[in-house]
Design a protein around this motif. Structure first.
Motif, PDB file in Angstrom:
ATOM      1  N   GLU A   1       6.986 -16.685   0.314  1.00  0.00           N
ATOM      2  CA  GLU A   1       7.422 -15.341   0.738  1.00  0.00           C
ATOM      3  C   GLU A   1       7.251 -14.299  -0.365  1.00  0.00           C
ATOM      4  O   GLU A   1       7.349 -13.106  -0.106  1.00  0.00           O
ATOM      5  N   PHE A   2       7.014 -14.752  -1.601  1.00  0.00           N
ATOM      6  CA  PHE A   2       6.854 -13.826  -2.719  1.00  0.00           C
ATOM      7  C   PHE A   2       5.388 -13.553  -3.052  1.00  0.00           C
ATOM      8  O   PHE A   2       5.075 -12.853  -4.021  1.00  0.00           O
ATOM      9  N   ALA A   3       4.500 -14.163  -2.275  1.00  0.00           N
ATOM     10  CA  ALA A   3       3.065 -13.996  -2.515  1.00  0.00           C
ATOM     11  C   ALA A   3       2.651 -12.523  -2.346  1.00  0.00           C
ATOM     12  O   ALA A   3       3.021 -11.915  -1.374  1.00  0.00           O
ATOM     13  N   HIS A   4       1.866 -12.035  -3.349  1.00  0.00           N
ATOM     14  CA  HIS A   4       1.461 -12.769  -4.552  1.00  0.00           C
ATOM     15  C   HIS A   4       1.940 -12.069  -5.826  1.00  0.00           C
ATOM     16  O   HIS A   4       2.039 -12.684  -6.857  1.00  0.00           O
ATOM     17  N   ALA A   5       2.171 -10.773  -5.721  1.00  0.00           N
ATOM     18  CA  ALA A   5       2.384  -9.994  -6.960  1.00  0.00           C
ATOM     19  C   ALA A   5       3.846  -9.570  -7.121  1.00  0.00           C
ATOM     20  O   ALA A   5       4.129  -8.460  -7.570  1.00  0.00           O
ATOM     21  N   ASN A   6       4.784 -10.453  -6.772  1.00  0.00           N
ATOM     22  CA  ASN A   6       6.200 -10.091  -6.906  1.00  0.00           C
ATOM     23  C   ASN A   6       6.570  -9.800  -8.362  1.00  0.00           C
ATOM     24  O   ASN A   6       6.267 -10.572  -9.266  1.00  0.00           O
TER      25      ASN A   6
ATOM     26  N   ILE B   1       0.765   7.310  -3.203  1.00  0.00           N
ATOM     27  CA  ILE B   1      -0.055   6.104  -3.150  1.00  0.00           C
ATOM     28  C   ILE B   1       0.560   5.115  -2.169  1.00  0.00           C
ATOM     29  O   ILE B   1       1.756   4.822  -2.234  1.00  0.00           O
ATOM     30  N   GLY B   2      -0.248   4.579  -1.269  1.00  0.00           N
ATOM     31  CA  GLY B   2       0.204   3.507  -0.382  1.00  0.00           C
ATOM     32  C   GLY B   2       0.872   4.016   0.878  1.00  0.00           C
ATOM     33  O   GLY B   2       1.415   5.118   0.915  1.00  0.00           O
ATOM     34  N   GLY B   3       0.829   3.185   1.917  1.00  0.00           N
ATOM     35  CA  GLY B   3       1.372   3.567   3.209  1.00  0.00           C
ATOM     36  C   GLY B   3       2.768   3.026   3.431  1.00  0.00           C
ATOM     37  O   GLY B   3       3.537   2.853   2.476  1.00  0.00           O
ATOM     38  N   CYS B   4       3.072   2.755   4.696  1.00  0.00           N
ATOM     39  CA  CYS B   4       4.398   2.257   5.075  1.00  0.00           C
ATOM     40  C   CYS B   4       4.504   0.767   4.758  1.00  0.00           C
ATOM     41  O   CYS B   4       3.657  -0.028   5.173  1.00  0.00           O
ATOM     42  N   THR B   5       5.557   0.402   4.033  1.00  0.00           N
ATOM     43  CA  THR B   5       5.750  -0.996   3.641  1.00  0.00           C
ATOM     44  C   THR B   5       5.936  -1.893   4.865  1.00  0.00           C
ATOM     45  O   THR B   5       5.438  -3.021   4.905  1.00  0.00           O
ATOM     46  N   PHE B   6       6.653  -1.402   5.865  1.00  0.00           N
ATOM     47  CA  PHE B   6       6.965  -2.205   7.055  1.00  0.00           C
ATOM     48  C   PHE B   6       5.720  -2.488   7.884  1.00  0.00           C
ATOM     49  O   PHE B   6       5.602  -3.537   8.511  1.00  0.00           O
ATOM     50  N   GLU B   7       4.795  -1.562   7.884  1.00  0.00           N
ATOM     51  CA  GLU B   7       3.624  -1.668   8.757  1.00  0.00           C
ATOM     52  C   GLU B   7       2.453  -2.397   8.115  1.00  0.00           C
ATOM     53  O   GLU B   7       1.439  -2.632   8.777  1.00  0.00           O
TER      54      GLU B   7
ATOM     55  N   PHE C   1       5.257  -5.488   0.250  1.00  0.00           N
ATOM     56  CA  PHE C   1       6.528  -6.149   0.513  1.00  0.00           C
ATOM     57  C   PHE C   1       7.444  -5.189   1.278  1.00  0.00           C
ATOM     58  O   PHE C   1       7.529  -4.007   0.940  1.00  0.00           O
ATOM     59  N   SER C   2       8.145  -5.727   2.293  1.00  0.00           N
ATOM     60  CA  SER C   2       9.138  -4.936   3.021  1.00  0.00           C
ATOM     61  C   SER C   2      10.406  -5.762   3.205  1.00  0.00           C
ATOM     62  O   SER C   2      10.393  -6.812   3.859  1.00  0.00           O
ATOM     63  N   TYR C   3      11.485  -5.293   2.638  1.00  0.00           N
ATOM     64  CA  TYR C   3      12.773  -5.975   2.753  1.00  0.00           C
ATOM     65  C   TYR C   3      13.273  -5.924   4.195  1.00  0.00           C
ATOM     66  O   TYR C   3      13.816  -6.885   4.723  1.00  0.00           O
ATOM     67  N   ARG C   4      13.071  -4.785   4.850  1.00  0.00           N
ATOM     68  CA  ARG C   4      13.547  -4.664   6.229  1.00  0.00           C
ATOM     69  C   ARG C   4      12.794  -5.618   7.150  1.00  0.00           C
ATOM     70  O   ARG C   4      13.345  -6.125   8.114  1.00  0.00           O
ATOM     71  N   LYS C   5      11.552  -5.895   6.817  1.00  0.00           N
ATOM     72  CA  LYS C   5      10.759  -6.801   7.653  1.00  0.00           C
ATOM     73  C   LYS C   5      11.088  -8.263   7.368  1.00  0.00           C
ATOM     74  O   LYS C   5      11.207  -9.061   8.280  1.00  0.00           O
ATOM     75  N   ASN C   6      11.250  -8.600   6.087  1.00  0.00           N
ATOM     76  CA  ASN C   6      11.336 -10.016   5.720  1.00  0.00           C
ATOM     77  C   ASN C   6      12.584 -10.468   4.972  1.00  0.00           C
ATOM     78  O   ASN C   6      12.725 -11.644   4.716  1.00  0.00           O
ATOM     79  N   ARG C   7      13.450  -9.571   4.602  1.00  0.00           N
ATOM     80  CA  ARG C   7      14.659  -9.943   3.840  1.00  0.00           C
ATOM     81  C   ARG C   7      14.318 -10.732   2.580  1.00  0.00           C
ATOM     82  O   ARG C   7      14.427 -10.222   1.489  1.00  0.00           O
ATOM     83  N   LYS C   8      13.946 -12.010   2.725  1.00  0.00           N
ATOM     84  CA  LYS C   8      13.566 -12.758   1.535  1.00  0.00           C
ATOM     85  C   LYS C   8      12.111 -12.430   1.219  1.00  0.00           C
ATOM     86  O   LYS C   8      11.193 -12.931   1.889  1.00  0.00           O
TER      87      LYS C   8
END
Ligand code: ZN
Length: 256
Positions: free
Chosen positions: A35-40, A220-226, A232-239
């Motif tokens: 779930e942390f793949a790849h650049a946490n 820079i960058g778009g919507c994390t959820f989409e 990474f999106s916390y709202r999408k994946n929590r962990k």
């Protein structure tokens, strides 16, 4: 290697300026798995600590500094500012400010807005900053507090780079939370943040705060959820992991 979403350099303009390198990361590159793949970049999320250290060293490499010369923060969704002169973890702040060269300031997020600021002081050395801002930070005014701190220290022109965050359509919240944003921010900021019915677009609010302070910004960058493949999106994946943004000032080559 961590693959940045974007990276660049803020070139000197005023006599005292130093060049500052910056980079914005997402999920790509890096060494974390699952779930942390790849650049946490975050140690507190449950990823393997040695792997995170390796990712952070590569993050430092993106702005051409040594792997351990990073100032990190453990944010609390407030408006506290850490004034840093050396590497390490700063607890309980959502903003780091420094005038030290060869020190990377890092802000992370996984829906919240990570951003960096570069403040030129004319003949004096610039000041740099990294800020973490979610909806509570928008209400608490962490971005405006940071800008005020920079101005107090003689900064007269500020540039910012704003990283990926969840958009207003994907971030639906309770009416109470929207009301808090509406009542605690200036009209132009709340109009930007509350433009989508039922949601909060924190990044739009941050951009409005920057604009009303005459701070130029690059997004820079778009919507994390989409964009689960790249962000990474916390709202999408929590962990999940954390992406980030880093800025590091360098001495002018001819001076070193
Ligand atoms: Zn979205």
């Amino acid at each position: 290697m961590i693959l940045p979403l974007a990276s660049g350099v803020i070139a000197p303009v005023a006599p005292g300026d130093r060049p500052a390198f910056w980079a914005v990361t997402g999920r790509l590159g890096g060494h974390s798995r699952g779930e942390f793949a790849h650049a946490n970049l975050a140690q507190h999320v449950g990823d393997d600590p040695d792997t995170v250290v390796r990712n952070l060293e590569e993050l430092a490499g993106l702005v051409q500094i040594q792997g351990r010369e990073l100032a990190l923060m453990q944010p609390i969704h407030g408006n506290g500012i850490g004034r840093v002169t050396h590497a390490g973890m700063v607890h309980g702040v959502d903003s780091l400010v420094s005038e030290k060269c060869d020190l990377g300031l890092v802000a992370m997020g996984a829906d919240c807005v990570p951003l960096v600021l570069y403040g030129s002081r004319g003949v004096e050395k610039p000041i740099i900053s990294a800020v973490h801002c979610g909806w509570k930070g928008l209400v608490a005014g962490v971005v405006t507090a940071t800008i005020a701190e920079l101005r107090l220290r003689g900064v007269n022109e500020i540039q910012s780079i704003v990283g990926p965050a969840i958009c207003g359509s994907c971030y639906s919240v309770s009416p109470d939370r929207r009301e808090l944003v509406r009542t605690s921010t200036p009209a132009d900021v709340s109009q930007a943040a509350l433009g989508v019915a039922g949601g909060i677009d924190v990044r739009a609010g941050v951009l409005a705060q920057l604009a009303r302070e005459s701070v130029s910004s690059s997004v820079i960058g778009g919507c994390t959820f989409e964009n689960p493949e790249t962000l990474f999106s916390y709202r999408k994946n929590r962990k999940t992991g954390r992406q980030g943004i880093i800025i590091a000032m360098r001495e002018n080559q001819e001076r070193s």
